[in-house]
Motif scaffolding. Sequence first.
Motif, PDB file in Angstrom:
ATOM      1  N   CYS A 130       0.840  -1.205   0.000  1.00 59.16           N
ATOM      2  CA  CYS A 130       0.000   0.000   0.000  1.00 59.16           C
ATOM      3  C   CYS A 130       0.873   1.252   0.000  1.00 59.16           C
ATOM      4  O   CYS A 130       0.555   2.231  -0.683  1.00 59.16           O
ATOM      5  CB  CYS A 130      -0.922   0.020   1.215  1.00 59.16           C
ATOM      6  N   LEU A 131       1.964   1.219   0.747  1.00 58.87           N
ATOM      7  CA  LEU A 131       2.873   2.366   0.783  1.00 58.87           C
ATOM      8  C   LEU A 131       3.479   2.613  -0.595  1.00 58.87           C
ATOM      9  O   LEU A 131       3.575   3.753  -1.041  1.00 58.87           O
ATOM     10  CB  LEU A 131       3.970   2.151   1.827  1.00 58.87           C
ATOM     11  N   LYS A 132       3.862   1.555  -1.276  1.00 59.80           N
ATOM     12  CA  LYS A 132       4.400   1.703  -2.638  1.00 59.80           C
ATOM     13  C   LYS A 132       3.349   2.294  -3.567  1.00 59.80           C
ATOM     14  O   LYS A 132       3.639   3.191  -4.355  1.00 59.80           O
ATOM     15  CB  LYS A 132       4.895   0.354  -3.168  1.00 59.80           C
ATOM     16  N   ASP A 133       2.118   1.797  -3.487  1.00 57.47           N
ATOM     17  CA  ASP A 133       1.041   2.329  -4.312  1.00 57.47           C
ATOM     18  C   ASP A 133       0.795   3.803  -3.983  1.00 57.47           C
ATOM     19  O   ASP A 133       0.637   4.631  -4.877  1.00 57.47           O
ATOM     20  CB  ASP A 133      -0.234   1.518  -4.111  1.00 57.47           C
ATOM     21  N   PHE A 134       0.797   4.117  -2.704  1.00 54.76           N
ATOM     22  CA  PHE A 134       0.601   5.504  -2.267  1.00 54.76           C
ATOM     23  C   PHE A 134       1.679   6.422  -2.838  1.00 54.76           C
ATOM     24  O   PHE A 134       1.372   7.466  -3.404  1.00 54.76           O
ATOM     25  CB  PHE A 134       0.600   5.559  -0.734  1.00 54.76           C
ATOM     26  N   THR A 135       2.941   6.043  -2.727  1.00 56.53           N
ATOM     27  CA  THR A 135       4.020   6.923  -3.192  1.00 56.53           C
ATOM     28  C   THR A 135       4.062   7.018  -4.717  1.00 56.53           C
ATOM     29  O   THR A 135       4.575   7.986  -5.256  1.00 56.53           O
ATOM     30  CB  THR A 135       5.399   6.482  -2.657  1.00 56.53           C
ATOM     31  N   ARG A 136       3.533   6.035  -5.390  1.00 57.51           N
ATOM     32  CA  ARG A 136       3.519   6.062  -6.857  1.00 57.51           C
ATOM     33  C   ARG A 136       2.334   6.835  -7.419  1.00 57.51           C
ATOM     34  O   ARG A 136       2.455   7.468  -8.465  1.00 57.51           O
ATOM     35  CB  ARG A 136       3.483   4.636  -7.410  1.00 57.51           C
ATOM     36  N   SER A 137       1.154   6.741  -6.756  1.00 51.31           N
ATOM     37  CA  SER A 137      -0.039   7.233  -7.426  1.00 51.31           C
ATOM     38  C   SER A 137      -0.934   8.177  -6.623  1.00 51.31           C
ATOM     39  O   SER A 137      -1.903   8.681  -7.168  1.00 51.31           O
ATOM     40  CB  SER A 137      -0.889   6.042  -7.888  1.00 51.31           C
ATOM     41  N   SER A 138      -0.637   8.424  -5.366  1.00 52.48           N
ATOM     42  CA  SER A 138      -1.533   9.267  -4.575  1.00 52.48           C
ATOM     43  C   SER A 138      -1.495  10.713  -5.037  1.00 52.48           C
ATOM     44  O   SER A 138      -0.445  11.245  -5.391  1.00 52.48           O
ATOM     45  CB  SER A 138      -1.171   9.207  -3.093  1.00 52.48           C
ATOM     46  N   ASN A 157       0.601  17.552  -0.811  1.00 52.29           N
ATOM     47  CA  ASN A 157      -0.086  18.339  -1.822  1.00 52.29           C
ATOM     48  C   ASN A 157      -1.166  19.158  -1.120  1.00 52.29           C
ATOM     49  O   ASN A 157      -2.278  18.686  -0.894  1.00 52.29           O
ATOM     50  CB  ASN A 157      -0.699  17.442  -2.892  1.00 52.29           C
ATOM     51  N   GLU A 158      -0.823  20.367  -0.753  1.00 53.08           N
ATOM     52  CA  GLU A 158      -1.728  21.230   0.008  1.00 53.08           C
ATOM     53  C   GLU A 158      -3.015  21.546  -0.748  1.00 53.08           C
ATOM     54  O   GLU A 158      -4.011  21.920  -0.136  1.00 53.08           O
ATOM     55  CB  GLU A 158      -1.014  22.516   0.419  1.00 53.08           C
ATOM     56  N   ASP A 159      -3.016  21.396  -2.070  1.00 51.20           N
ATOM     57  CA  ASP A 159      -4.224  21.646  -2.857  1.00 51.20           C
ATOM     58  C   ASP A 159      -5.263  20.545  -2.653  1.00 51.20           C
ATOM     59  O   ASP A 159      -6.458  20.783  -2.792  1.00 51.20           O
ATOM     60  CB  ASP A 159      -3.900  21.737  -4.352  1.00 51.20           C
ATOM     61  N   VAL A 160      -4.816  19.345  -2.323  1.00 52.98           N
ATOM     62  CA  VAL A 160      -5.725  18.199  -2.182  1.00 52.98           C
ATOM     63  C   VAL A 160      -5.991  17.862  -0.720  1.00 52.98           C
ATOM     64  O   VAL A 160      -7.102  17.479  -0.366  1.00 52.98           O
ATOM     65  CB  VAL A 160      -5.152  16.962  -2.914  1.00 52.98           C
ATOM     66  N   ILE A 167       0.159  13.715  -2.386  1.00 50.47           N
ATOM     67  CA  ILE A 167       1.556  14.134  -2.338  1.00 50.47           C
ATOM     68  C   ILE A 167       2.006  14.658  -3.691  1.00 50.47           C
ATOM     69  O   ILE A 167       1.428  14.321  -4.715  1.00 50.47           O
ATOM     70  CB  ILE A 167       2.490  12.984  -1.879  1.00 50.47           C
ATOM     71  N   LYS A 168       3.038  15.485  -3.618  1.00 51.51           N
ATOM     72  CA  LYS A 168       3.718  15.951  -4.833  1.00 51.51           C
ATOM     73  C   LYS A 168       5.108  15.352  -4.818  1.00 51.51           C
ATOM     74  O   LYS A 168       5.725  15.223  -3.761  1.00 51.51           O
ATOM     75  CB  LYS A 168       3.837  17.479  -4.843  1.00 51.51           C
ATOM     76  N   LYS A 169       5.574  14.990  -5.989  1.00 55.08           N
ATOM     77  CA  LYS A 169       6.916  14.427  -6.110  1.00 55.08           C
ATOM     78  C   LYS A 169       7.777  15.385  -6.920  1.00 55.08           C
ATOM     79  O   LYS A 169       7.352  15.871  -7.955  1.00 55.08           O
ATOM     80  CB  LYS A 169       6.862  13.057  -6.776  1.00 55.08           C
ATOM     81  N   VAL A 170       8.980  15.621  -6.406  1.00 52.66           N
ATOM     82  CA  VAL A 170       9.949  16.467  -7.097  1.00 52.66           C
ATOM     83  C   VAL A 170      11.183  15.614  -7.350  1.00 52.66           C
ATOM     84  O   VAL A 170      11.756  15.047  -6.406  1.00 52.66           O
ATOM     85  CB  VAL A 170      10.318  17.706  -6.243  1.00 52.66           C
ATOM     86  N   THR A 208      15.538   9.396  -7.656  1.00 52.20           N
ATOM     87  CA  THR A 208      14.331   9.184  -6.869  1.00 52.20           C
ATOM     88  C   THR A 208      13.527  10.489  -6.840  1.00 52.20           C
ATOM     89  O   THR A 208      13.732  11.365  -7.655  1.00 52.20           O
ATOM     90  CB  THR A 208      14.678   8.681  -5.441  1.00 52.20           C
ATOM     91  N   ASN A 209      12.610  10.597  -5.905  1.00 52.39           N
ATOM     92  CA  ASN A 209      11.790  11.796  -5.759  1.00 52.39           C
ATOM     93  C   ASN A 209      11.800  12.269  -4.316  1.00 52.39           C
ATOM     94  O   ASN A 209      11.851  11.456  -3.394  1.00 52.39           O
ATOM     95  CB  ASN A 209      10.326  11.513  -6.130  1.00 52.39           C
ATOM     96  N   GLN A 210      11.708  13.573  -4.143  1.00 53.60           N
ATOM     97  CA  GLN A 210      11.411  14.127  -2.836  1.00 53.60           C
ATOM     98  C   GLN A 210       9.893  14.164  -2.725  1.00 53.60           C
ATOM     99  O   GLN A 210       9.205  14.491  -3.697  1.00 53.60           O
ATOM    100  CB  GLN A 210      11.966  15.543  -2.690  1.00 53.60           C
TER     101      GLN A 210
END
Length: 135
Positions: free
Chosen positions: A98-106, A123-126, A109-112, A117-119
């Motif tokens: 679930c954590l992997k799915d969350f970090t890939r598709s939620s 995502n304050e908008d959501v 969060i925003k990924k930079v 990898t990503n920081q």
Amino acid sequence: MKLERNQVGKIPDSIACRDYAPKLYMRLGQWSNAVSAIKKCIKAKAYPDKEWGKDMLEYCEIYKQTVEIAIKFLHDNEGFLQKNIYKALADTNVDIDCLKDFTRSSLLIKKVKKGGTNQLFLNEDVIPQSEVNIS
């Protein structure tokens, strides 16, 4: 569903509300909408068997628990590297899949991009529209 079963004699292979709605609501942190969609599908007998619906409800709860732990962690550790979050949360009550799915598709969060990898940032908008508690 009744019409489809009566005319075709089976459940369709793909049903948008069954296959996509709960997952989209989970990506948005809208747990009550995800549960509602699953329960509507159970009531409409959109799942091939009763266990599938029960499994979806259970998965939604496990996903919710995992996301809430991850969100609290990211609230305190903004910009944490995606490749390291799995180790950082390994001793908590998270489900790694679930954590992997969350970090890939939620969408929570925003990924930079940072190297290979990503920081991860909230995502304050959501977040304000979600049911996720970050305090």
